[in-house]
Design a protein around this motif. Structure first.
Motif, mmCIF file in Angstrom:
data_model
loop_
_atom_site.group_PDB
_atom_site.id
_atom_site.type_symbol
_atom_site.label_atom_id
_atom_site.label_comp_id
_atom_site.label_asym_id
_atom_site.label_seq_id
_atom_site.Cartn_x
_atom_site.Cartn_y
_atom_site.Cartn_z
ATOM 1 N N THR A 13 0.856 -1.184 0.000
ATOM 2 C CA THR A 13 0.000 0.000 0.000
ATOM 3 C C THR A 13 0.888 1.229 0.000
ATOM 4 O O THR A 13 1.785 1.337 0.847
ATOM 5 C CB THR A 13 -0.876 0.011 1.276
ATOM 6 O OG1 THR A 13 -1.547 -1.240 1.355
ATOM 7 C CG2 THR A 13 -1.878 1.154 1.251
ATOM 8 N N ASP A 14 0.687 2.131 -0.959
ATOM 9 C CA ASP A 14 1.509 3.350 -0.953
ATOM 10 C C ASP A 14 0.642 4.595 -1.055
ATOM 11 O O ASP A 14 -0.547 4.527 -1.376
ATOM 12 C CB ASP A 14 2.566 3.297 -2.073
ATOM 13 C CG ASP A 14 1.985 3.462 -3.479
ATOM 14 O OD1 ASP A 14 1.147 4.369 -3.684
ATOM 15 O OD2 ASP A 14 2.388 2.707 -4.388
ATOM 16 N N ASN A 15 1.254 5.737 -0.749
ATOM 17 C CA ASN A 15 0.541 7.006 -0.862
ATOM 18 C C ASN A 15 1.097 7.839 -2.022
ATOM 19 O O ASN A 15 1.207 9.049 -1.953
ATOM 20 C CB ASN A 15 0.610 7.785 0.462
ATOM 21 C CG ASN A 15 2.033 8.203 0.795
ATOM 22 O OD1 ASN A 15 2.986 7.721 0.158
ATOM 23 N ND2 ASN A 15 2.203 9.089 1.756
ATOM 24 N N GLY A 16 1.515 7.121 -3.079
ATOM 25 C CA GLY A 16 2.073 7.799 -4.259
ATOM 26 C C GLY A 16 0.996 8.437 -5.120
ATOM 27 O O GLY A 16 -0.165 8.516 -4.708
ATOM 28 N N HIS A 17 1.388 8.854 -6.343
ATOM 29 C CA HIS A 17 0.452 9.655 -7.146
ATOM 30 C C HIS A 17 -0.684 8.865 -7.780
ATOM 31 O O HIS A 17 -1.600 9.428 -8.366
ATOM 32 C CB HIS A 17 1.200 10.494 -8.193
ATOM 33 C CG HIS A 17 2.013 9.696 -9.147
ATOM 34 N ND1 HIS A 17 1.514 8.653 -9.876
ATOM 35 C CD2 HIS A 17 3.329 9.797 -9.496
ATOM 36 C CE1 HIS A 17 2.469 8.145 -10.638
ATOM 37 N NE2 HIS A 17 3.590 8.815 -10.412
ATOM 38 N N GLY A 18 -0.647 7.530 -7.663
ATOM 39 C CA GLY A 18 -1.758 6.743 -8.180
ATOM 40 C C GLY A 18 -1.882 6.798 -9.693
ATOM 41 O O GLY A 18 -1.029 7.370 -10.390
ATOM 42 N N MET A 19 -2.934 6.165 -10.193
ATOM 43 C CA MET A 19 -3.143 6.127 -11.650
ATOM 44 C C MET A 19 -4.600 6.400 -11.985
ATOM 45 O O MET A 19 -5.504 6.073 -11.192
ATOM 46 C CB MET A 19 -2.783 4.736 -12.194
ATOM 47 C CG MET A 19 -1.316 4.443 -12.273
ATOM 48 S SD MET A 19 -1.044 2.774 -12.902
ATOM 49 C CE MET A 19 -0.900 1.863 -11.394
ATOM 50 N N SER A 20 -4.807 6.942 -13.172
ATOM 51 C CA SER A 20 -6.169 7.096 -13.687
ATOM 52 C C SER A 20 -6.648 5.710 -14.130
ATOM 53 O O SER A 20 -5.855 4.776 -14.252
ATOM 54 C CB SER A 20 -6.158 8.042 -14.881
ATOM 55 O OG SER A 20 -5.436 7.433 -15.940
ATOM 56 N N ARG A 21 -7.939 5.627 -14.422
ATOM 57 C CA ARG A 21 -8.486 4.338 -14.878
ATOM 58 C C ARG A 21 -7.784 3.851 -16.146
ATOM 59 O O ARG A 21 -7.409 2.686 -16.267
ATOM 60 C CB ARG A 21 -9.983 4.532 -15.144
ATOM 61 C CG ARG A 21 -10.737 3.270 -15.418
ATOM 62 C CD ARG A 21 -12.174 3.644 -15.817
ATOM 63 N NE ARG A 21 -12.951 2.484 -16.174
ATOM 64 C CZ ARG A 21 -13.784 1.863 -15.341
ATOM 65 N NH1 ARG A 21 -13.941 2.295 -14.113
ATOM 66 N NH2 ARG A 21 -14.482 0.815 -15.746
ATOM 67 N N GLU A 22 -7.556 4.773 -17.083
ATOM 68 C CA GLU A 22 -6.927 4.397 -18.356
ATOM 69 C C GLU A 22 -5.504 3.887 -18.127
ATOM 70 O O GLU A 22 -5.089 2.859 -18.651
ATOM 71 C CB GLU A 22 -6.866 5.590 -19.329
ATOM 72 C CG GLU A 22 -8.210 6.091 -19.827
ATOM 73 C CD GLU A 22 -9.031 6.768 -18.716
ATOM 74 O OE1 GLU A 22 -8.432 7.460 -17.862
ATOM 75 O OE2 GLU A 22 -10.253 6.577 -18.681
ATOM 76 N N ASP A 23 -4.760 4.663 -17.307
ATOM 77 C CA ASP A 23 -3.381 4.255 -17.029
ATOM 78 C C ASP A 23 -3.333 2.927 -16.292
ATOM 79 O O ASP A 23 -2.467 2.086 -16.543
ATOM 80 C CB ASP A 23 -2.659 5.323 -16.201
ATOM 81 C CG ASP A 23 -2.042 6.397 -17.087
ATOM 82 O OD1 ASP A 23 -2.136 6.247 -18.324
ATOM 83 O OD2 ASP A 23 -1.470 7.364 -16.546
ATOM 84 N N ALA A 24 -4.267 2.741 -15.376
ATOM 85 C CA ALA A 24 -4.276 1.498 -14.603
ATOM 86 C C ALA A 24 -4.426 0.308 -15.547
ATOM 87 O O ALA A 24 -3.742 -0.709 -15.403
ATOM 88 C CB ALA A 24 -5.385 1.526 -13.571
ATOM 89 N N LEU A 25 -5.309 0.434 -16.505
ATOM 90 C CA LEU A 25 -5.499 -0.660 -17.464
ATOM 91 C C LEU A 25 -4.258 -0.851 -18.325
ATOM 92 O O LEU A 25 -3.825 -1.975 -18.584
ATOM 93 C CB LEU A 25 -6.722 -0.377 -18.337
ATOM 94 C CG LEU A 25 -8.057 -0.710 -17.659
ATOM 95 C CD1 LEU A 25 -9.211 -0.072 -18.402
ATOM 96 C CD2 LEU A 25 -8.236 -2.230 -17.555
#
Ligand code: ADP
Ligand code: MG
Length: 609
Positions: free
Chosen positions: A59-71
């Motif tokens: 589990t991290d508190n980084g910048h995360g991804m959008s739905r498109e990027d996640a896919l």
């Protein structure tokens, strides 16, 4: 005519790639931690179950991804870290191959949940053996949570190669510790089967290293800061009193990436030549920074290996940076004339080694040390806390060197060869001189004591177990996580050779009891040596096969080295014990124990014949 060749579907190519990147739970964790750090996380928690075989969650508190990027992130060669060919020559992130996520997802039940700080909800993607099963919105804090369950469930061959949960947990712990040392500005935690193995808050490098190698070692660390204009070396290194029997406490990084590199290792050991004994390794955390174009990290998918454009200059810059610190001998904090030792430019080669030798000598002459430690024979090998310095042992009377030696008239009552010898005296605090008829018998007291101890240990072992003694004050020692796992795995075997070692959370182990012969000597160093030997073994079956080596190691530690005066009672005891010893039996080091000079040989020397 026939078509034999087909392009493989991605589910297969990912599995093949996984073979290179994902070897075991620890390698999954290394890849995922790299991703979290690349995403700018400042707080990362790792959770595993059954050594990571059942569950890995990061589990991290980084910048995360959008739905498109996640896919996209689950597609092979999908990366946000490089765009063009030329980017490859200047990589500043830990990842860049775009292989980790699809590889891991192809050999596990995988769940990615991620949310960008600015978005209202997160995205959750479930993948099974490389096939996307579900994509949906989810509520979560900004950042990314990756869950890997049943690693290798669809690659039975790989699964077979995994070791027991304890061993895998050890490797995971080491992987997290390496990352944690590289980024003291990031908080890390590791929980295994509900038990917290590591938790470090954001802090500075010195404190972070202390958390990784133990406070006892961290106290003896000295700062390094060197640069030749191109290569910069920073970090902390230990002096001669803090050494290990293996390289497990050597944390080396190139441009922030943990490496295990031969050139780096060689440069370090070159700098330590003459400072620590052979077979010993320093404790250190070193950060080597060089322009990205000077180093190729794209040699192997796991990026543990690198290739330098100018190998020799990296080697020399690193060696010089360490020697600059080592030749100042900063561990001699209470030296009387510090001015002579500190120079602006480090001396090299012979001059450097002479200075180290002089420093070692000086450390032995400090006020408050027993006078006999100034003996040159001891000075050659001794360091500030070395067991090599002769120390008065608790169970024997140690005669002061200036006391005259008187042969004991009662010594002739025994029957064996050695106890029937007439004792002439002791030479150089290391040899016993005796007479047998017309022969002069010289006994190497260290070799003899060691052999006697070895045979006793062997007898004890065969009779059920090596005699153990509980310590009045149990000693704590910091190991690496994989070493601590070894202690747990070999616990019963270790008990048979006299060690009672208790895991004490994280990578800390408590030595509650030691082989009796080693008590009062440097027991901690002995434990480290034994653990290093266990690391080479693997299975419990191998333990019995290498028992002779382990007992020899204990025997070696039970003996006081260097100048060690003995009184006549002690000499008699040793000679008697030698008679009970089968010198023909397998011996620890194969060194001779005694040497005989006949009267005839003496007469030849003096040209009497
Ligand atoms: P690489 O790290 O080599 O780019 P990966 O397969 O490890 O390849 O990851 C693919 C991409 O997914 C990364 O480039 C990054 O953009 C994104 N990503 C992976 N993990 C995270 C994370 N924890 N937080 C944010 N983005 C991530
Ligand atoms: Mg990556």
């Amino acid at each position: 005519m026939s078509q034999r060749i087909a392009i493989l579907p991605e589910t297969i190519t990912n599995k093949i790639a996984a073979g290179e990147v994902v070897e075991r739970p620890a390698s999954v964790i290394k890849e995922l931690l790299e991703n979290s750090l690349d995403a700018g996380a400042t707080d990362i928690s790792v959770e595993i179950a059954a050594g990571g075989r059942r569950l890995i969650r990061i589990t991290d508190n980084g910048h995360g991804m959008s739905r498109e990027d996640a896919l996209l992130s689950l597609e092979r060669h999908a990366t946000s870290k490089i765009r063009t060919d030329s980017d490859l020559d200047g990589i500043l992130t830990l990842g860049f191959r775009g292989e980790a996520l699809p590889s891991i997802a192809s050999v596990s039940r995988f769940r990615l949940a991620t949310r960008e700080a600015g978005s209202l909800e997160g995205t959750e993607i479930v993948v099974e053996g490389g096939r996307v099963r579900d994509v949906k919105a989810c509520g979560m804090a900004p950042g990314t949570v990756i869950t890997v369950e049943q690693l290798f469930f669809n690659t039975p061959a790989r699964l077979k190669f995994l070791r027991g949960a304890e061993t895998e947990t050890g490797h995971v712990g080491d992987a997290v510790a390496r990352m944690a040392v590289s980024r003291p500005d990031v908080a890390f935690s590791l929980v295994s089967d509900g038990r917290e193995l590591l938790r470090v808050q954001r802090s500075d490098l010195r404190r972070r290293i202390a958390q990784a190698v133990g406070r006892e070692a961290a106290g003896g660390l000295h700062e390094v800061a060197g640069s030749d204009g191109v290569i910069t070396v920073t970090g902390f290194i230990s002096g001669p009193s803090v050494v290990r029997s293996a390289t497990s406490a050597m944390f080396t990084y190139i441009n922030g990436r943990f490496v295990r590199d031969k050139v780096v290792q060689h440069a370090i050991m070159q700098a330590y030549r003459g400072v620590i004994d052979r077979g010993r390794y320093p404790v250190l955390a070193l950060f080597i920074e060089l322009p990205p174009g000077e180093v190729d990290v794209n040699v192997h998918p796991t990026k543990h290996e690198v290739r330098f454009r100018r190998q020799a200059s990296v080697h020399d810059a690193l060696q010089a940076a360490l020697e600059e610190v080592l030749c100042r001998s900063p561990w001699l904090t209470h030296r009387q004339e510090p001015a002579t030792a500190a120079t602006a430019t480090p001396p090299t080669g012979q001059a450097y080694r002479e200075r180290i030798a002089a420093a070692a000598q000086a450390s032995l002459l400090l006020p408050g040390r027993p006078a006999r430690t100034s003996h040159p024979a001891a000075a050659l090998t001794a360091d500030a806390h070395s067991s090599l310095i002769p120390q008065p042992s608790t169970d024997s009377l140690v005669r002061e060197p200036d006391e005259p030696f008187r042969p004991d008239p009662e010594s002739a009552e025994s029957t064996g060869y050695f106890s029937s010898l007439a004792i002439i005296g002791q030479f150089h605090g290391e040899y016993i001189l005796c007479q047998s008829g017309v022969e002069l018998v010289i006994i190497d007291q260290h070799a003899a004591s060691e052999r006697v101890a070895y045979q006793r240990l062997r007898r004890q072992f065969l009779a059920g177990g090596v005699e153990s003694q509980r310590l009045l004050f149990p000693e704590t020692l910091e190991l690496s996580f994989s070493e601590a796992a070894l202690v747990v795995r070999f616990r019963d075997d270790l008990a048979r050779i006299g060690f009672e070692l208790e895991p004490f959370g994280g990578a800390t182990v408590i030595a509650a009891a030691l082989p009796r012969v080693a008590v009062g000597k440097d027991g901690i160093r002995l434990v480290r040596d034994i653990v290093a030997e266990l690391a080479a073994l693997g299975t419990s079956a191998a333990f019995d096969g290498s028992i002779d080596g382990l007992l020899a190691r204990i025997a070696c530690h039970s003996v006081v080295r260097g100048f060690h005066p003995l009184d006549s009672r002690q000499i008699n005891e040793l000679l008697q014990a030698m008679d009970e010893t089968d010198f023909a039996a397998s011996c620890p080091h194969g060194r001779p124990v005694s040497h005989t000079i006949t009267l005839g040989e003496l007469e030849k020397i003096f040209k009497r014949t």
